[in-house]
Design an enzyme around this catalytic site. Structure first.
Site, PDB file in Angstrom:
ATOM      1  NE  ARG A  66      -1.752  -2.410   2.759  1.00  0.00           N
ATOM      2  CZ  ARG A  66      -2.173  -3.630   2.515  1.00  0.00           C
ATOM      3  NH1 ARG A  66      -3.394  -3.824   2.148  1.00  0.00           N
ATOM      4  NH2 ARG A  66      -1.392  -4.671   2.674  1.00  0.00           N
ATOM      5  CB  THR A  67       3.336   2.559   2.426  1.00  0.00           C
ATOM      6  OG1 THR A  67       2.499   2.115   3.500  1.00  0.00           O
ATOM      7  CG2 THR A  67       3.918   3.899   2.769  1.00  0.00           C
ATOM      8  CG  HIS A 144       3.139   4.094   8.705  1.00  0.00           C
ATOM      9  ND1 HIS A 144       3.296   4.904   7.596  1.00  0.00           N
ATOM     10  CD2 HIS A 144       2.689   2.901   8.218  1.00  0.00           C
ATOM     11  CE1 HIS A 144       2.961   4.237   6.513  1.00  0.00           C
ATOM     12  NE2 HIS A 144       2.592   3.020   6.867  1.00  0.00           N
TER      13      HIS A 144
HETATM   14  C1  NCD Z   1       1.550  -1.192   8.328  1.00  0.00           C
HETATM   15  C2  NCD Z   1       3.034  -0.958   8.447  1.00  0.00           C
HETATM   16  O1  NCD Z   1       3.797  -1.256   7.526  1.00  0.00           O
HETATM   17  O2  NCD Z   1       3.391  -0.425   9.464  1.00  0.00           O
HETATM   18  N1  NCD Z   1       1.067  -1.340   7.045  1.00  0.00           N
HETATM   19  C3  NCD Z   1       0.873  -0.269   6.237  1.00  0.00           C
HETATM   20  O3  NCD Z   1       1.722   0.562   6.022  1.00  0.00           O
HETATM   21  N2  NCD Z   1      -0.355  -0.154   5.691  1.00  0.00           N
HETATM   22  C4  NCD Z   1       1.070  -2.206   9.288  1.00  0.00           C
HETATM   23  C5  NCD Z   1       1.560  -3.612   9.181  1.00  0.00           C
HETATM   24  O4  NCD Z   1       2.550  -3.906   8.511  1.00  0.00           O
HETATM   25  O5  NCD Z   1       0.930  -4.464   9.810  1.00  0.00           O
END
Ligand code: NCD
Length: 321
Positions: A66-67, A144
């Site tokens: 996603r990110t 984050h």
């Molecule tokens: C999260 C992360 O990478 O911190 N995911 C994200 O960025 N959507 C949470 C996770 O990895 O569980």
């Protein structure tokens, strides 16, 4: 059209390293700007030339779906040039240090570096060595920030605001940068935060952040407006934190029975990636009436466009020729 960072909207920071320390006004600037992009992203033509000529580098030392993708889309939809550095095939594998990698990239004159790293504090360290803006895409179990912003945008659009809401964050709080950024953001914006987890997955002295702690889902979820579930971050667990996954799901997995303690219209959230049947029941995750998990992903692109715009065009960054 508003030019964001160029004139009327000003975000007074060079980097976005975390939510901690941002004021309610600064958070609102980012969320308000993101709203514009939600609309833009729903049009057939999703691009604007706002970041034409700017270079953004995605530097991810940890896995991401996603990110990384949403930063990539966000940069491209703003007309910027974006490249993904694949650490797996980079000189990092040849023993280059984080700082040397950063200095090498810095010499290519990027305007923004988006960095994800397994160690808390690594992104800040890197930001002190480069001339460009740095966005934290997740550092260890620390912060984050864009995840908390996209969660806030999702809630705000559904509930009209954040102030006064009772939010439960449930699961592996200890290893979660998402939880930490959300705690800071929700507290700053006047929401009340509960953490629900087994004792082994609650960080020591977390009460100091102004949260209530529960070890029982039924109790903790009582009358909540928002239920945020977290993945068990087994890649960060060194040692035995849990007896078994079956038992974890029994006591802490979100199913309809536990959810019935929350408000009837409580929203179900998850930052992804989800582990169905571990922290969340599959029917609950897919409940179209209450789960906003896909909407969170949509909001993620809009939030990252706003953050990229406001940092890349911030005159204080020397990025706005
Ligand atoms: C999260 C992360 O990478 O911190 N995911 C994200 O960025 N959507 C949470 C996770 O990895 O569980």
């Amino acid at each position: 059209m508003a030019k964001g960072g160029k004139d009327n909207v000003h975000f007074p920071h060079r980097h976005l390293l975390g939510i901690e320390g941002l004021s309610p006004e600064e958070i609102s600037i980012l969320l308000d700007r993101s709203e514009t992009y939600v609309n833009q992203n729903r049009r057939a033509d999703k691009t604007t030339p706002l970041l034409h000529g700017r270079t953004i580098i995605n530097l991810f030392f940890e896995d991401s779906t996603r990110t990384r993708t949403s930063f990539e889309l966000a940069g491209k939809r703003l007309g910027g040039d974006l490249i993904n550095m694949s650490v797996a095939t980079s000189s990092v594998k040849k023993g280059e240090t984080l700082i040397d990698t950063a200095m090498t990239l810095n010499a290519m004159h990027p305007d923004v570096l988006v960095v994800r790293h397994p160690h808390s504090g690594a992104v800040k360290l890197l930001s002190e060595k480069v001339n460009c803006a740095v966005i934290n895409g997740g550092d260890g179990s620390h912060e984050h920030p864009t995840q908390a912003l996209l969660d806030a945008l999702t809630i705000r659009r559904r509930r009209g605001g954040l102030s006064g809401l009772q939010v439960a964050i449930c699961g592996d709080i200890l290893h979660s940068r998402v939880a930490r950024s959300n705690i800071h953001l929700l507290n700053t914006m006047g929401a009340r935060v509960r953490l629900i987890a087994p004792k082994t997955l609650i960080p020591p002295e977390v009460e100091r952040l102004g949260v209530e702690i529960f070890h029982d889902m039924n109790e903790g979820l009582r009358d909540c407006d928002i239920v945020m579930m977290l993945r068990l971050q087994r890649e960060r667990m060194h040692g035995n934190f849990l007896p078994s996954i079956r038992e974890y799901f029994h006591f802490f997995g979100l199913d309809y029975e536990k959810l019935s303690n929350a408000k009837e219209d409580a929203l179900i959230m998850h930052p992804g990636p989800m582990n169905r049947g571990v922290e969340i029941d599959t029917d609950v995750a897919d409940d179209v009436g209450r789960s906003v998990i896909r909407e969170q992903v949509e909001m993620g692109v809009a939030v990252r466009m706003a953050v990229l715009e406001l940092l890349a065009l911030n005159p204080d960054n020397g990025g706005n020729a």
